[in-house]
Design a protein around this motif. Structure first.
Motif, PDB file in Angstrom:
ATOM      1  N   MET A  58      -7.953   6.924  17.518  1.00 12.37           N
ATOM      2  CA  MET A  58      -6.801   5.516  17.949  1.00 12.37           C
ATOM      3  C   MET A  58      -7.248   4.724  17.264  1.00 12.37           C
ATOM      4  N   GLU A  59      -8.388   3.824  18.256  1.00  9.68           N
ATOM      5  CA  GLU A  59      -8.927   3.147  16.856  1.00  9.68           C
ATOM      6  C   GLU A  59      -9.470   2.454  15.603  1.00  9.68           C
ATOM      7  N   GLY A  60      -9.524   3.701  15.723  1.00 12.99           N
ATOM      8  CA  GLY A  60      -9.656   4.218  13.760  1.00 12.99           C
ATOM      9  C   GLY A  60      -8.762   3.673  13.158  1.00 12.99           C
ATOM     10  N   ALA A  61      -7.036   4.000  13.465  1.00  8.82           N
ATOM     11  CA  ALA A  61      -6.493   4.056  12.935  1.00  8.82           C
ATOM     12  C   ALA A  61      -6.002   2.979  12.610  1.00  8.82           C
ATOM     13  N   ILE A  62      -5.774   2.023  14.170  1.00  7.00           N
ATOM     14  CA  ILE A  62      -6.340   0.185  14.494  1.00  7.00           C
ATOM     15  C   ILE A  62      -6.669  -0.116  13.092  1.00  7.00           C
ATOM     16  N   LYS A  63      -7.888   0.267  12.568  1.00  7.22           N
ATOM     17  CA  LYS A  63      -8.948  -0.527  11.849  1.00  7.22           C
ATOM     18  C   LYS A  63      -8.516  -0.603  10.581  1.00  7.22           C
ATOM     19  N   HIS A  64      -7.926   0.917  10.227  1.00  9.91           N
ATOM     20  CA  HIS A  64      -6.901   1.179   9.133  1.00  9.91           C
ATOM     21  C   HIS A  64      -6.373   0.015   8.794  1.00  9.91           C
ATOM     22  N   LEU A  65      -5.230   0.864   9.824  1.00  9.37           N
ATOM     23  CA  LEU A  65      -4.241  -0.752   9.984  1.00  9.37           C
ATOM     24  C   LEU A  65      -3.952  -1.716   9.322  1.00  9.37           C
ATOM     25  N   ILE A  66      -5.168  -2.584   9.205  1.00  7.80           N
ATOM     26  CA  ILE A  66      -5.051  -4.131   9.852  1.00  7.80           C
ATOM     27  C   ILE A  66      -5.794  -3.972   8.492  1.00  7.80           C
ATOM     28  N   ILE A  67      -7.014  -3.503   8.029  1.00 13.04           N
ATOM     29  CA  ILE A  67      -7.767  -3.217   6.275  1.00 13.04           C
ATOM     30  C   ILE A  67      -6.116  -3.312   5.197  1.00 13.04           C
ATOM     31  N   GLU A  68      -5.136  -2.383   6.208  1.00 14.89           N
ATOM     32  CA  GLU A  68      -3.910  -1.889   4.875  1.00 14.89           C
ATOM     33  C   GLU A  68      -2.855  -2.853   5.182  1.00 14.89           C
TER      34      GLU A  68
ATOM     35  N   VAL B  87       7.628  -7.676   3.866  1.00 17.51           N
ATOM     36  CA  VAL B  87       7.590  -7.444   5.954  1.00 17.51           C
ATOM     37  C   VAL B  87       8.053  -5.661   5.595  1.00 17.51           C
ATOM     38  N   LYS B  88       8.604  -5.478   4.793  1.00 13.58           N
ATOM     39  CA  LYS B  88       9.031  -4.003   4.347  1.00 13.58           C
ATOM     40  C   LYS B  88       7.975  -3.086   3.992  1.00 13.58           C
ATOM     41  N   ARG B  89       7.284  -3.252   3.222  1.00 12.43           N
ATOM     42  CA  ARG B  89       5.514  -3.071   3.024  1.00 12.43           C
ATOM     43  C   ARG B  89       4.584  -2.887   4.577  1.00 12.43           C
ATOM     44  N   ALA B  90       4.842  -3.706   5.326  1.00 12.27           N
ATOM     45  CA  ALA B  90       4.068  -4.094   6.212  1.00 12.27           C
ATOM     46  C   ALA B  90       4.563  -3.000   7.179  1.00 12.27           C
ATOM     47  N   LYS B  91       6.539  -2.731   7.561  1.00  8.86           N
ATOM     48  CA  LYS B  91       6.862  -1.575   8.369  1.00  8.86           C
ATOM     49  C   LYS B  91       6.426  -0.133   8.234  1.00  8.86           C
ATOM     50  N   ASN B  92       6.346   0.140   6.360  1.00 11.54           N
ATOM     51  CA  ASN B  92       5.470   0.734   5.812  1.00 11.54           C
ATOM     52  C   ASN B  92       4.610   1.634   6.472  1.00 11.54           C
ATOM     53  N   GLU B  93       3.429   0.637   6.998  1.00 11.65           N
ATOM     54  CA  GLU B  93       1.963   0.663   7.356  1.00 11.65           C
ATOM     55  C   GLU B  93       1.710   0.575   8.714  1.00 11.65           C
TER      56      GLU B  93
ATOM     57  N   GLU C 253       4.391   2.400  10.439  1.00  8.84           N
ATOM     58  CA  GLU C 253       4.662   3.639  10.599  1.00  8.84           C
ATOM     59  C   GLU C 253       3.749   4.384  10.680  1.00  8.84           C
ATOM     60  N   THR C 254       3.081   4.168   9.391  1.00  7.72           N
ATOM     61  CA  THR C 254       2.154   5.538   9.157  1.00  7.72           C
ATOM     62  C   THR C 254       1.060   5.450  10.162  1.00  7.72           C
ATOM     63  N   ALA C 255       0.575   3.796  11.206  1.00  6.15           N
ATOM     64  CA  ALA C 255       0.035   3.920  11.847  1.00  6.15           C
ATOM     65  C   ALA C 255      -0.013   5.210  13.221  1.00  6.15           C
ATOM     66  N   LYS C 256       1.609   4.773  13.707  1.00  5.13           N
ATOM     67  CA  LYS C 256       2.402   5.471  14.688  1.00  5.13           C
ATOM     68  C   LYS C 256       2.103   6.865  14.684  1.00  5.13           C
ATOM     69  N   ILE C 257       2.490   7.543  13.462  1.00  9.23           N
ATOM     70  CA  ILE C 257       2.179   8.461  13.232  1.00  9.23           C
ATOM     71  C   ILE C 257       0.874   9.220  13.736  1.00  9.23           C
ATOM     72  N   ASN C 258       0.201   8.506  12.094  1.00  8.03           N
ATOM     73  CA  ASN C 258      -1.358   9.102  12.705  1.00  8.03           C
ATOM     74  C   ASN C 258      -1.756   8.833  14.402  1.00  8.03           C
ATOM     75  N   ILE C 259      -0.957   7.828  15.062  1.00  2.00           N
ATOM     76  CA  ILE C 259      -1.807   7.601  16.235  1.00  2.00           C
ATOM     77  C   ILE C 259      -1.182   9.371  17.000  1.00  2.00           C
ATOM     78  N   ARG C 260      -0.117   9.761  16.960  1.00  4.97           N
ATOM     79  CA  ARG C 260       0.829  10.123  17.360  1.00  4.97           C
ATOM     80  C   ARG C 260      -0.046  11.954  17.427  1.00  4.97           C
ATOM     81  N   ASN C 261      -0.190  11.653  15.461  1.00  3.62           N
ATOM     82  CA  ASN C 261      -0.822  12.857  15.565  1.00  3.62           C
ATOM     83  C   ASN C 261      -2.257  13.266  16.549  1.00  3.62           C
ATOM     84  N   ILE C 262      -2.608  12.079  16.515  1.00  5.04           N
ATOM     85  CA  ILE C 262      -3.916  12.156  17.133  1.00  5.04           C
ATOM     86  C   ILE C 262      -3.542  12.586  18.468  1.00  5.04           C
ATOM     87  N   ARG C 263      -2.549  11.887  18.634  1.00  4.28           N
ATOM     88  CA  ARG C 263      -2.446  12.508  20.566  1.00  4.28           C
ATOM     89  C   ARG C 263      -1.592  13.946  20.544  1.00  4.28           C
TER      90      ARG C 263
END
Length: 186
Positions: free
Chosen positions: A15-25, A116-122, A124-134
């Motif tokens: 999950m921390e990796g997903a956050i790092k990826h989000l920050i990069i994106e 902002v729309k592009r940021a929202k897409n990123e 949502e992708t991060a949230k989906i990744n975190i939920r998949n990890i869960r």
């Protein structure tokens, strides 16, 4: 019990990796000011393989509204220009044969909303990744019941995974709020 802790630690690290990826994106979505990070992730074909732009050219910002790209080899300048145009970054590069200049336009209201729309897409992708990890962590924990681990111990562990997930989702929301504020700031 040790195996449960390993699954929980693994879920946390992922999950921390997903956050790092989000920050990069999100770093690629710049509000108004030119930055070499805007071109991060852009790849060009170089001697038959896809290569990051940073490995074949010098990228700098001579002023707040311009990105200058000077390729190490002149013959790849058209490939770089093509990659920028096809990169869906919203830039129009100009090529003078020696270097490519990108003029970063000042952001109007419409462009800010688009970012902002592009940021929202990123987000949502991060949230989906975190939920998949869960989900993966919970599936691994449930398999432990088949191996003889007590069900109530697995349930408690699943609750811990959920708390971990909630914490990371909350962190993602905070990151989005900060990015939205940065983008909408005039």
């Amino acid at each position: 019990m040790e195996e449960i802790e390993l699954y929980l630690e693994d879920a946390k690290e992922t999950m921390e990796g997903a956050i790092k990826h989000l920050i990069i994106e999100l770093g690629k979505i710049r509000a108004g000011k030119a930055s070499p990070q805007m071109l991060e992730g852009l790849q060009i074909e170089y001697y038959g393989s896809m290569t990051p732009l940073q490995n074949v050219a010098t990228i700098n910002t001579p002023d707040a509204r311009t990105i200058a790209i000077k390729p190490f080899e002149r013959k790849i300048i058209n490939d770089i220009e093509k990659a920028i145009r096809n990169g869906n970054l919203g830039f129009s590069p100009s090529n003078d044969g020696e270097m490519i200049r990108i003029s970063v336009p000042p952001l109007n209201e419409e462009r800010r909303r688009e970012l902002v729309k592009r940021a929202k897409n990123e987000i949502e992708t991060a949230k989906i990744n975190i939920r998949n990890i869960r989900q993966d962590a919970n599936n691994s924990l449930r398999k432990l019941t088949k191996e003889g681990v007590a069900e109530d111990l697995v349930k408690i562990s699943e609750e811990r995974v959920q708390k971990l997930t909630d914490g990371f989702i909350s962190k993602v929301d905070q990151i989005f709020n900060a990015k939205e504020k940065e983008i909408m700031e005039v």
